[in-house]
Design a protein around this motif. Structure first.
Motif, PDB file in Angstrom:
ATOM      1  N   ALA A   1      33.992  39.754  89.321  1.00 25.70           N
ATOM      2  CA  ALA A   1      33.244  40.334  88.558  1.00 25.70           C
ATOM      3  C   ALA A   1      33.634  40.538  86.750  1.00 25.70           C
ATOM      4  O   ALA A   1      33.037  40.038  86.233  1.00 25.70           O
ATOM      5  N   ALA A   2      34.769  40.925  86.836  1.00 27.15           N
ATOM      6  CA  ALA A   2      35.530  40.989  85.617  1.00 27.15           C
ATOM      7  C   ALA A   2      35.919  39.777  85.059  1.00 27.15           C
ATOM      8  O   ALA A   2      35.757  39.275  83.970  1.00 27.15           O
TER       9      ALA A   2
ATOM     10  N   ALA B   1      34.335  37.104  85.728  1.00 24.38           N
ATOM     11  CA  ALA B   1      32.991  36.396  85.346  1.00 24.38           C
ATOM     12  C   ALA B   1      32.527  36.881  83.745  1.00 24.38           C
ATOM     13  O   ALA B   1      31.938  36.118  83.041  1.00 24.38           O
ATOM     14  N   ALA B   2      32.566  38.078  83.675  1.00 25.12           N
ATOM     15  CA  ALA B   2      31.772  38.774  82.829  1.00 25.12           C
ATOM     16  C   ALA B   2      32.910  40.041  81.822  1.00 25.12           C
ATOM     17  O   ALA B   2      32.027  40.471  80.763  1.00 25.12           O
TER      18      ALA B   2
ATOM     19  N   LEU C   1      30.511  43.376  83.351  1.00 28.16           N
ATOM     20  CA  LEU C   1      30.300  43.555  84.476  1.00 28.16           C
ATOM     21  C   LEU C   1      29.326  44.879  84.704  1.00 28.16           C
ATOM     22  O   LEU C   1      28.812  45.123  85.671  1.00 28.16           O
TER      23      LEU C   1
ATOM     24  N   GLY D   1      26.116  43.689  84.507  1.00 26.12           N
ATOM     25  CA  GLY D   1      25.973  42.958  85.782  1.00 26.12           C
ATOM     26  C   GLY D   1      25.775  43.989  87.043  1.00 26.12           C
ATOM     27  O   GLY D   1      25.023  43.535  87.943  1.00 26.12           O
TER      28      GLY D   1
ATOM     29  N   GLN E   1      26.471  36.112  86.567  1.00 30.74           N
ATOM     30  CA  GLN E   1      27.569  35.834  87.763  1.00 30.74           C
ATOM     31  C   GLN E   1      28.137  36.846  88.314  1.00 30.74           C
ATOM     32  O   GLN E   1      28.493  37.135  89.550  1.00 30.74           O
ATOM     33  N   SER E   2      28.382  37.747  87.393  1.00 31.41           N
ATOM     34  CA  SER E   2      28.901  39.187  87.782  1.00 31.41           C
ATOM     35  C   SER E   2      28.014  39.741  88.659  1.00 31.41           C
ATOM     36  O   SER E   2      28.396  40.473  89.622  1.00 31.41           O
TER      37      SER E   2
ATOM     38  N   SER F   1      39.120  45.108  80.822  1.00 30.55           N
ATOM     39  CA  SER F   1      38.645  43.994  81.523  1.00 30.55           C
ATOM     40  C   SER F   1      39.803  43.015  81.901  1.00 30.55           C
ATOM     41  O   SER F   1      39.549  42.375  82.858  1.00 30.55           O
TER      42      SER F   1
ATOM     43  N   ALA G   1      40.530  41.848  85.907  1.00 34.04           N
ATOM     44  CA  ALA G   1      40.204  40.701  86.235  1.00 34.04           C
ATOM     45  C   ALA G   1      41.538  39.883  86.719  1.00 34.04           C
ATOM     46  O   ALA G   1      41.553  39.133  87.626  1.00 34.04           O
TER      47      ALA G   1
ATOM     48  N   ARG H   1      37.699  35.182  95.813  1.00 34.38           N
ATOM     49  CA  ARG H   1      36.349  35.145  95.079  1.00 34.38           C
ATOM     50  C   ARG H   1      35.197  34.124  95.459  1.00 34.38           C
ATOM     51  O   ARG H   1      34.362  34.259  95.693  1.00 34.38           O
TER      52      ARG H   1
END
Length: 422
Positions: free
Chosen positions: A36-37, A39-40, A44, A47, A188-189, A245, A249, A338
């Motif tokens: 999630a990190a 992606a965003a 997140l 998210g 997406q997150s 973040s 990630a 993922r």
């Protein structure tokens, strides 16, 4: 046709709530924050809020349906009863393929915390084979085991939050840019984090074992989801505050790395223990649940009927569980964490899309929650599916089409829409 014996109704509100909570705060909390990190970033957190809102819509629809159809099978049953056999099939097939990927994700999460570097995939495969063997002997998770699992995981997560509080959350000292990744990255997150919330339907699938299901199931589902949202929000803030973040990630074990970054190196093994226990507990329950859903679908002819075999001694769907173990091992061999989470979210979102559509057809006398929640849940499912990683969407759509083609060819376009007694 002789009806099979009914299951005993022994689960009260506390046990039902803990089962739902245990399904949501299992290994997902140890696995979902990193992708999630990616992606965003810090987005997140938005998210997570979006995933929680979609989960609320799905959870209330599922609870409302389960109160009327308190039998095993979840949205597979609801789709058949409210929308027709094809919709039931889509829900059941989405559940089977999505939760099969969840098995792979749980096994890989266990290996990430328990295996030496470079041995993650072999250890994950051994875990799947070992727990499949346990299930073949007839061992399933009980309410007592769930209480123990929830207690262990909550203690570990409380430690992570405490470490964050003690560190002062240095990565959050400056104002956060929550929208740097844009709407697409945030959504997406949300789709990836939805993977961690999806366990609330476990209460509904145990509908035959809940005392006073019309009253208990809706309350248990909402309570479990509310508690899970609070826990996830606290852990997300703590991890981002300690790692940032970028660190979140980049980490394969973000919760462990977070407590070590806070100077609590001694807590690292405790986090590993909690993650391993949560992963194995979730994997054990998933194998049993998918085996039962596969059994139900095979009995209806929606999957090959030979999968409906029940072992004469151990009373388990042994063929279904053996096939599941083989498929999960194959997924582990070729897919990263993922990818498994994204594919799992695809299948589960299809499952809940059908559940929301079924809930919208219920008459007012059966309605326990506003219709807007079912609309929100359904729209959220569509939005989150569209923003999952493209590889997950492509593979998920292909597998969904394969399932539809199998049912079409095996039953024929003119097959009667019967509802055999179960």
């Amino acid at each position: 046709m002789t009806s099979p014996p009914a299951l005993s109704r022994r689960l009260g509100l506390t046990d039902a709530t803990l089962i739902g909570l245990g399904s949501m705060i299992g290994a997902g909390v140890f696995a979902a924050f990193s992708p999630a990190a990616q992606a965003a970033g810090n987005g997140l957190l938005i998210g997570l809020a979006i995933a929680a809102v979609v989960a609320l819509g799905n959870a209330t629809s599922t609870a409302q349906l389960a109160a009327v159809y308190p039998v095993a099978g979840g949205a597979y049953v609801y789709g058949r009863e409210r929308l027709g056999p094809w919709w039931g099939f889509l829900a059941g097939w989405g559940f089977v393929i999505g939760k099969t990927a969840s098995c792979a994700a749980m096994a890989m999460t266990f290996a990430a915390y328990a295996a030496p570097a470079g041995w993650e995939r072999p250890v994950a495969i051994v875990a799947v084979l070992g727990l499949a063997g346990v299930n073949l002997l007839g061992i399933t998770r009980t309410a007592l085991a769930t209480r123990i699992l929830v207690a262990i995981v909550l203690v570990v997560l409380a430690g992570v939050v405490a470490a964050g509080a003690a560190s002062g959350l240095p990565a959050l000292s400056a104002p956060l840019d929550l929208v740097a990744s844009g709407p697409y990255g945030i959504l997406q997150s949300a789709g990836l984090l939805f993977f961690a919330f999806a366990g609330y339907a476990r209460v509904a699938t145990l509908g035959e074992e809940v005392v006073d299901p019309a009253r208990t199931i809706p309350r248990a589902v909402v309570l479990a989801l509310g508690l899970a949202v609070v826990v996830y929000a606290a852990v997300a803030v703590a991890v981002l505050g300690m790692l940032g973040s970028a660190g979140t990630a980049a980490s394969a074990t973000p919760l462990e790395d977070a407590v070590e970054a806070a100077g609590w190196g001694w807590a690292g093994p405790v986090v590993r223990l909690g993650a391993a226990a949560a992963s194995l507990g979730a994997l054990l329950a998933l194998i049993a649940g998918i085996g039962r859903t596969t059994l139900a679908m095979a009995r209806e002819g929606d999957l090959p009927r030979w999968l409906a075999a029940v072992h004469p001694r151990y009373s388990v769907p042994h063929r279904a569980e053996i096939v599941l173990a083989v498929v999960v091992c194959a997924v582990i061999a070729v897919v990263d964490l993922r990818g498994a989470i994204g594919f799992s979210s695809f299948g589960v979102l299809v499952y809940y899309l059908v559940a929301n559509a079924a809930a919208l057809t219920q008459p007012s006398v059966q309605r326990r929650f506003p219709r807007v929640l079912a609309v929100t849940g359904g729209a959220g499912c569509l939005a989150l599916v569209a923003t999952l990683p493209w590889g997950s969407i492509a593979v998920g759509a292909a597998v969904l089409v394969i399932g539809v083609a199998y049912r079409f060819l095996s039953r024929g376009r003119s097959a009667p829409n019967t509802h055999p007694e179960t």
